[in-house]
Design an enzyme around this catalytic site. Structure first.
Site, PDB file in Angstrom:
ATOM      1  N   CYS A  47       0.813  -1.228   0.000  1.00 19.21           N
ATOM      2  CA  CYS A  47       0.000   0.000   0.000  1.00 19.21           C
ATOM      3  C   CYS A  47       0.840   1.269   0.000  1.00 19.21           C
ATOM      4  O   CYS A  47       0.281   2.368  -0.018  1.00 19.21           O
ATOM      5  CB  CYS A  47      -0.954   0.014   1.182  1.00 19.21           C
ATOM      6  SG  CYS A  47      -0.131   0.044   2.802  1.00 19.21           S
ATOM      7  N   CYS A 316       4.746  29.029  10.484  1.00 20.19           N
ATOM      8  CA  CYS A 316       4.821  29.358  11.914  1.00 20.19           C
ATOM      9  C   CYS A 316       3.453  29.754  12.468  1.00 20.19           C
ATOM     10  O   CYS A 316       3.205  29.586  13.659  1.00 20.19           O
ATOM     11  CB  CYS A 316       5.836  30.468  12.155  1.00 20.19           C
ATOM     12  SG  CYS A 316       5.524  31.966  11.202  1.00 20.19           S
ATOM     13  N   HIS A 746       6.686  36.823  11.471  1.00 22.92           N
ATOM     14  CA  HIS A 746       6.918  35.534  12.128  1.00 22.92           C
ATOM     15  C   HIS A 746       6.054  35.403  13.378  1.00 22.92           C
ATOM     16  O   HIS A 746       5.894  36.363  14.134  1.00 22.92           O
ATOM     17  CB  HIS A 746       8.399  35.427  12.500  1.00 22.92           C
ATOM     18  CG  HIS A 746       8.806  34.095  13.026  1.00 22.92           C
ATOM     19  ND1 HIS A 746       8.605  32.921  12.324  1.00 22.92           N
ATOM     20  CD2 HIS A 746       9.409  33.724  14.189  1.00 22.92           C
ATOM     21  CE1 HIS A 746       9.076  31.900  13.030  1.00 22.92           C
ATOM     22  NE2 HIS A 746       9.550  32.363  14.173  1.00 22.92           N
TER      23      HIS A 746
END
Length: 793
Positions: A47, A316, A746
């Protein structure tokens, strides 16, 4: 020799994966063990899913449950002196540099492992049957499923803006294309498509110089909207930026526009990183005050509940939200058990990569078990941070069908938070809990409207799971660099602004005329965890900007003052509208209804199909209808019952694929099951059908879930659960964002954790997990974006 301990019948059914077949070789399907670990990964030859033998031994469990006995064991080690940037996302290595192959980056060891005998045979080996060699070679050659999804996600669609059409040009004589005409800078140069003026761009992260003279040109000439970065030019690359729209755009006639200034794009080679690459580099490398007040590096932390998340490229926003979410007891207890993965998930015949609950259990084990919160021995850095787990499977799955979260661009952490907990609730994902873990954020909100003319009052209640707070942004000064400085506020002031009454126009049912009314909100219950987001994003000239108002960090809050008023002694409540006193009817998905009726289905059939497929989308309902056209009750009047459950897993298969399998000689029932357990992949369905010729085709029964409780029942339960609370809260976590725009910058998370019995602030900065204090905590005041407070006992 493999033939000595496994019969030909066991490997004769193997077929190599095709280019369209998903092959999983980045990490284990149920854990974050990777090919870099000591035991490596075992990739199933049947698989093409990966499992690991370390600790929880998912390889053995998969083998026993599905009778898959042969695996390609796959181990990788980083070659000496190779920089860790080799693991950065694809976009980072597109700067006219040939991408390195895995053989150039890693030492790879492979063998064929038999779970039945617990023996391995070296691969490649002439002693192996040709069929096994072909399958293993195809797996090694294939692009992993995660990498395919990553490449697809990077294919960002940049669209033209209104200013990108019919640009009226005014050519300047003797244009110097080598330097900024204002300061002489020779890099980061942007040419105005209107007049050819050449100016330097804004200074960028990682030392890219710039004095913003291209932007200054736009401010002086407001109708000169778009500039193009010279260093980004090549036949298949160009950065075009509209300063008026404040976003990257596409210019349909760019080649002609550049020729006006003597620029032939076919002769250019890309020499500088584009905007996306710079944004990604900033996102990955930004340290977010990783030093203490004395200049020493903050102390790295390791152990249970202290695992970092590797940045997948502008991810982030997701990492910070997940760290906070799994620090909440309702989520950590729902999706983390000692066994790692519940046995019913291991037994699921579908694809684990496409099951959100499985991915949440995998995250719970990865973040909370502590197995991965260990120093990264691969790095040559003096300070050993973690390698971090890579939630690429979760990111790919949670982003499916979402126009923003499916991309590799930076997104809003608060929007992602709302989307994730809402999706968990809508899909009724509970893990091992008896109720939705998202309930921990819910509270009852009372809306009160009081007519100023007659004094009549109308009350309504709703359930919410977050509080969006206004911020008073008093600007104190703007420095030479354009940095704005605001007056400090505190959360109490923001909460008071939210609670402040508002005067609105109101069509009074007693006065029978339009009157002014006082509108205010209040809490009827206190949530276990209160999620608050100050409104740091505001529109300025129709462009969203982020305001850096300092918000004083407060460990304790009291919400008693914003409790609901109800009906005061001297007030009279308006009579209820008839529509509010009757039970709310089942609301069908209007978009799906329109699609289905536009295809010719009757309203009755459309409603019946939507109800039986979860009321999600038209495609699932359409497939259900194609399978139930001959039902005796298909055209009988249909009204949804108050509560219902579906006993059998919903069938959602492609009709053409089903016909092709039936034409191969399989029964419709068996072919349908083959497509379902193969997640709609025809080639995998064929493999499954040939591997399971004796299967009866019966679909597994879906677990019955308790009927959904009514809104009134939930309101009553939430009020009772917090009736003893006095509204006091303690700060649990803060998600912070550094940057001028939510589309860049960020995100990190600050979370209070118990470290050796002491409550300490911990900074989760992607894979870096450190003890936070002093100057680092000061960052929260100017960058705090999402606050989570815990109700006091």
């Amino acid at each position: 020799m493999l033939e000595g301990f496994l019969s030909e019948r066991e490997w004769s059914v193997l077929t190599p994966p095709t280019s369209s077949t998903p092959v999983y070789k980045d990490d284990c399907m149920f854990s974050f063990d990777t090919a870099f670990d000591k035991e490596g990964l075992d990739i199933c030859l049947y698989c093409y899913q990966s499992f690991s033998r370390a600790g929880l031994n998912y390889t053995q469990q998969h083998s026993e449950f599905f009778d898959h006995k042969l695996f390609l064991n796959y181990k990788k080690t980083l070659k000496p002196r190779q920089e860790r940037e080799s693991e950065q996302p694809l976009k980072m290595v597109k700067l006219e540099i040939k991408e390195q192959s895995e053989d150039e980056l890693f030492d790879i060891q492979t063998s064929i492992y038999c779970s039945e005998t617990n023996k391995s045979t070296k691969f490649p080996s002439p002693d192996l049957p040709v069929q096994i060699q072909e399958v293993a070679a195809a797996i090694l050659k294939s692009t992993s499923s995660d990498k395919k999804q990553e490449i697809k996600a990077w294919e960002q669609e940049i669209l033209p803006c209104p200013h990108a059409f019919d640009i009226v040009q005014k050519s300047l004589p003797n244009i110097d294309l080598t330097q900024c005409q204002t300061c002489g800078l020779k890099e980061n140069l942007w040419i105005c498509l209107t007049c050819g003026s050449l100016g330097c761009g804004r200074a960028q992260f990682a030392g890219v110089a710039g004095n913003s003279h291209a932007l200054a040109h736009n401010k002086e000439f407001g109708d000169h909207h778009i500039a193009v970065k010279l260093g980004s030019l090549s036949m298949d690359s160009a950065d075009c930026y509209c300063y008026s729209c404040n976003e990257e755009v596409k210019v349909p006639d760019m080649v002609r526009c550049l020729k006006t200034f003597g620029i032939d794009i076919s002769s250019f080679v890309k020499t500088e990183k584009n905007l996306t690459e710079l944004q990604l580099e900033q996102n990955i490398k930004w340290d977010f005050q990783m030093d203490g007040e004395d200049g020493a590096v903050l102390e790295p932390l390791f152990g249970k509940g202290l695992t970092g998340l590797k940045n997948l490229g502008n991810s982030c926003y997701m990492a910070s939200a997940l760290q906070v979410l799994f620090s909440i007891p309702a989520y950590s207890s729902a999706f983390h058990i000692e066994e790692g993965m519940p046995v019913e998930k291991l037994l699921n015949p579908g694809n684990p990569a496409n099951d959100l609950e499985t991915q949440l259990f995998k995250l719970g084990d990865g973040l909370l078990s502590g197995r991965y919160a260990v120093p990264d021995e691969f790095t040559t850095e003096t300070v050993k941070y973690q390698r971090g787990i890579r939630p690429s499977g979760f990111k790919s799955l949670i982003g499916q069908g979402h126009p923003e979260f499916c991309t590799m661009q930076q997104q809003d952490a608060f929007e992602f938070w709302i989307y994730l907990i809402d999706k968990v609730e809508k899909e009724r994902i509970q893990g091992v809990s008896k109720s939705s873990p998202s309930e921990t954020f819910k509270y009852v909100l009372e809306n009160k409207l009081k007519c100023q003319n007659c004094g009549g009052v109308r009350l309504s209640t709703e359930i919410s799971d977050n509080l969006t707070l206004p911020i008073h942004d008093e600007l104190l000064s703007v420095d030479e660099d354009g940095q704005r400085h605001y007056k400090e506020v505190n959360l109490d002031e923001c909460i008071d602004s939210w609670f402040k009454p508002e005067i609105v126009d109101y069509e009074c049912p007693v006065c029978k005329s339009n009157q002014q009314a006082v509108k205010r909100q209040g809490l009827k219950s206190y949530p276990e965890y209160l999620v608050m987001s100050p409104q740091r994003i505001k529109l300025e000239n129709w462009v969203p900007i982020k305001i850096g108002v300092p918000i004083k960090l407060e460990d304790n809050l009291s919400l008693a003052r914003i409790k609901h008023e109800g009906i005061l002694p001297n007030e009279v409540q308006f009579p209820e509208d008839p529509e509010t006193t009757t039970q709310k009817k089942y609301v069908f998905n209007s978009d799906a209804m329109n699609v289905l009726q536009g295809m010719g289905f009757t309203e009755i059939r459309a409603k019946r199909a939507l109800f039986n497929t979860g009321n999600f989308d038209a495609e699932a309902a359409m497939n259900w209808l194609f399978g139930h056209m001959d039902d005796d009750d298909i055209d009988l009047p249909f009204e949804p019952p108050a509560s219902s459950t579906t006993d059998v897993i919903a069938v959602n298969v492609n009709g053409e694929d089903l016909d092709s399998l039936v034409a191969m000689g399989f029964t419709e029932k068996l072919a349908t099951k083959g497509l379902i357990v193969s997640n709609g992949n025809v080639e995998q369905a064929v493999d499954w059908l040939f591997s399971n010729p004796d299967d009866n085709g019966e679909l597994p029964t879906a677990e019955k879930k308790a009927p959904l409780e009514t809104t009134e029942e939930l309101i009553k339960r939430l009020e009772e659960a917090s009736s003893a609370s006095d509204g006091d809260y303690q700060l649990k976590a803060v998600i912070c964002h550094k940057g001028t725009s939510i589309h860049s910058g960020h995100y990190v998370a600050f979370i209070k954790k118990q470290i050796e019995g002491v409550s300490r602030w911990v900074l989760f900065n992607d894979e870096k997990v450190v003890a936070a204090h002093g100057a680092t905590l000061k960052d929260i005041e100017t960058t705090g974006y999402l606050y989570i407070y815990e109700r006091s006992a």
